[in-house]
Design a protein around this motif. Structure first.
Motif, PDB file in Angstrom:
ATOM      1  N   LYS A   2      -0.038  31.871 -47.397  1.00 19.15           N
ATOM      2  CA  LYS A   2      -1.003  30.831 -47.741  1.00 19.15           C
ATOM      3  C   LYS A   2      -0.285  29.589 -48.269  1.00 19.15           C
ATOM      4  CE  LYS A   2      -5.184  30.059 -50.422  1.00 19.15           C
ATOM      5  NZ  LYS A   2      -6.133  30.661 -51.345  1.00 19.15           N
ATOM      6  N   LEU A   5       1.280  27.660 -45.378  1.00 21.92           N
ATOM      7  CA  LEU A   5       0.285  26.920 -44.598  1.00 21.92           C
ATOM      8  C   LEU A   5      -0.190  25.691 -45.344  1.00 21.92           C
ATOM      9  CD1 LEU A   5      -1.752  29.820 -42.990  1.00 21.92           C
ATOM     10  CD2 LEU A   5      -0.055  28.349 -41.928  1.00 21.92           C
ATOM     11  N   ILE A  70      -2.758  31.714 -33.751  1.00 20.13           N
ATOM     12  CA  ILE A  70      -3.665  31.232 -34.798  1.00 20.13           C
ATOM     13  C   ILE A  70      -3.688  29.715 -34.701  1.00 20.13           C
ATOM     14  CG2 ILE A  70      -4.000  31.006 -37.292  1.00 20.13           C
ATOM     15  CD1 ILE A  70      -2.551  33.743 -37.551  1.00 20.13           C
ATOM     16  N   GLU A  71      -4.885  29.128 -34.791  1.00 24.14           N
ATOM     17  CA  GLU A  71      -5.053  27.682 -34.760  1.00 24.14           C
ATOM     18  C   GLU A  71      -5.810  27.288 -36.025  1.00 24.14           C
ATOM     19  OE1 GLU A  71      -6.342  24.698 -31.329  1.00 24.14           O
ATOM     20  OE2 GLU A  71      -8.055  25.857 -32.068  1.00 24.14           O
ATOM     21  N   ILE A  72      -5.237  26.364 -36.783  1.00 20.79           N
ATOM     22  CA  ILE A  72      -5.838  25.912 -38.036  1.00 20.79           C
ATOM     23  C   ILE A  72      -6.059  24.404 -37.939  1.00 20.79           C
ATOM     24  CG2 ILE A  72      -5.539  25.707 -40.539  1.00 20.79           C
ATOM     25  CD1 ILE A  72      -3.457  28.052 -40.213  1.00 20.79           C
ATOM     26  N   TYR A  74      -7.325  20.912 -40.132  1.00 21.19           N
ATOM     27  CA  TYR A  74      -7.640  20.263 -41.400  1.00 21.19           C
ATOM     28  C   TYR A  74      -8.156  18.885 -41.033  1.00 21.19           C
ATOM     29  CZ  TYR A  74      -7.167  18.069 -45.945  1.00 21.19           C
ATOM     30  OH  TYR A  74      -7.426  17.396 -47.117  1.00 21.19           O
ATOM     31  N   SER A  96     -11.205  22.692 -43.788  1.00 27.58           N
ATOM     32  CA  SER A  96     -10.387  23.308 -42.752  1.00 27.58           C
ATOM     33  C   SER A  96     -11.124  24.464 -42.100  1.00 27.58           C
ATOM     34  CB  SER A  96      -9.052  23.790 -43.332  1.00 27.58           C
ATOM     35  OG  SER A  96      -9.273  24.745 -44.342  1.00 27.58           O
ATOM     36  N   TYR A  98     -10.307  27.771 -38.934  1.00 31.21           N
ATOM     37  CA  TYR A  98      -9.271  28.447 -38.158  1.00 31.21           C
ATOM     38  C   TYR A  98      -9.892  29.345 -37.112  1.00 31.21           C
ATOM     39  CZ  TYR A  98     -10.335  32.644 -40.823  1.00 31.21           C
ATOM     40  OH  TYR A  98     -10.985  33.719 -41.362  1.00 31.21           O
ATOM     41  N   LYS A 100      -8.357  32.802 -34.534  1.00 31.69           N
ATOM     42  CA  LYS A 100      -7.215  33.652 -34.209  1.00 31.69           C
ATOM     43  C   LYS A 100      -7.552  34.475 -32.973  1.00 31.69           C
ATOM     44  CE  LYS A 100      -8.828  36.863 -37.662  1.00 31.69           C
ATOM     45  NZ  LYS A 100      -8.614  37.569 -38.877  1.00 31.69           N
ATOM     46  N   TRP A 120      -0.438  25.501 -35.234  1.00 31.97           N
ATOM     47  CA  TRP A 120      -0.452  26.710 -34.408  1.00 31.97           C
ATOM     48  C   TRP A 120       0.666  27.640 -34.862  1.00 31.97           C
ATOM     49  CZ3 TRP A 120      -1.034  22.121 -31.279  1.00 31.97           C
ATOM     50  CH2 TRP A 120      -2.297  21.987 -30.698  1.00 31.97           C
TER      51      TRP A 120
END
Length: 137
Positions: A2, A5, A70-72, A74, A96, A98, A100, A120
């Motif tokens: 965390k 990220l 994984i795509e996050i 913000y 944000s 996400y 997955k 990513w």
């Protein structure tokens, strides 16, 4: 994880908001007009992560799709409707979201469009997305 990220989001936001003569990275454009500026990828960090700035034009809809990573997101400006497996979430600046694998996702914008930091993990996904788009000069 965390903390890493959060650090990557901070780096991405700073790269976007810091005034530079020439923005860092390489920019790609989708057929629908969305742009992706890859700032951190395998060329400068390695394959573990990609960080980019994505700008969605007004009233766009990516269509439902899936990623192999994984795509996050913000959100920096505008509003992004982030639909994951049919469940909708409206992301505004400072928020944000996400997705997955094997989730299905759809990105939609209203009249203001949206600018986001995208991350990513693993990073090859950023290059895979960019490979389908046109490189901007």
């Amino acid at each position: 994880m965390k903390t890493i990220l959060i650090g990557l989001i901070f780096i991405g936001v700073m790269a976007i908001t810091t005034a530079q003569e020439k923005p860092q990275g390489v920019t790609f454009k989708s057929p629908g007009g969305t742009t992706l500026r890859l700032m951190i990828d395998e060329t400068n960090l390695g394959s573990e992560v990609s960080v980019g700035e994505m700008t969605f034009p007004a009233n766009t809809d990516s269509g439902e799709h899936a990623h192999g990573a994984i795509e996050i997101f913000y959100v920096i400006s505008g509003e992004l409707e982030h639909v994951v497996n049919g469940k909708s979430q409206f992301l505004k600046p400072g928020m944000s979201g996400y997705v997955k694998p094997p989730d299905k996702v759809r990105h939609k914008t209203g009249p203001a469009g949206a600018k986001v930091v995208v991350i990513w993990v693993p990073g090859e996904e950023g290059r895979r997305v960019a490979s389908r788009w046109t490189r901007e000069p």
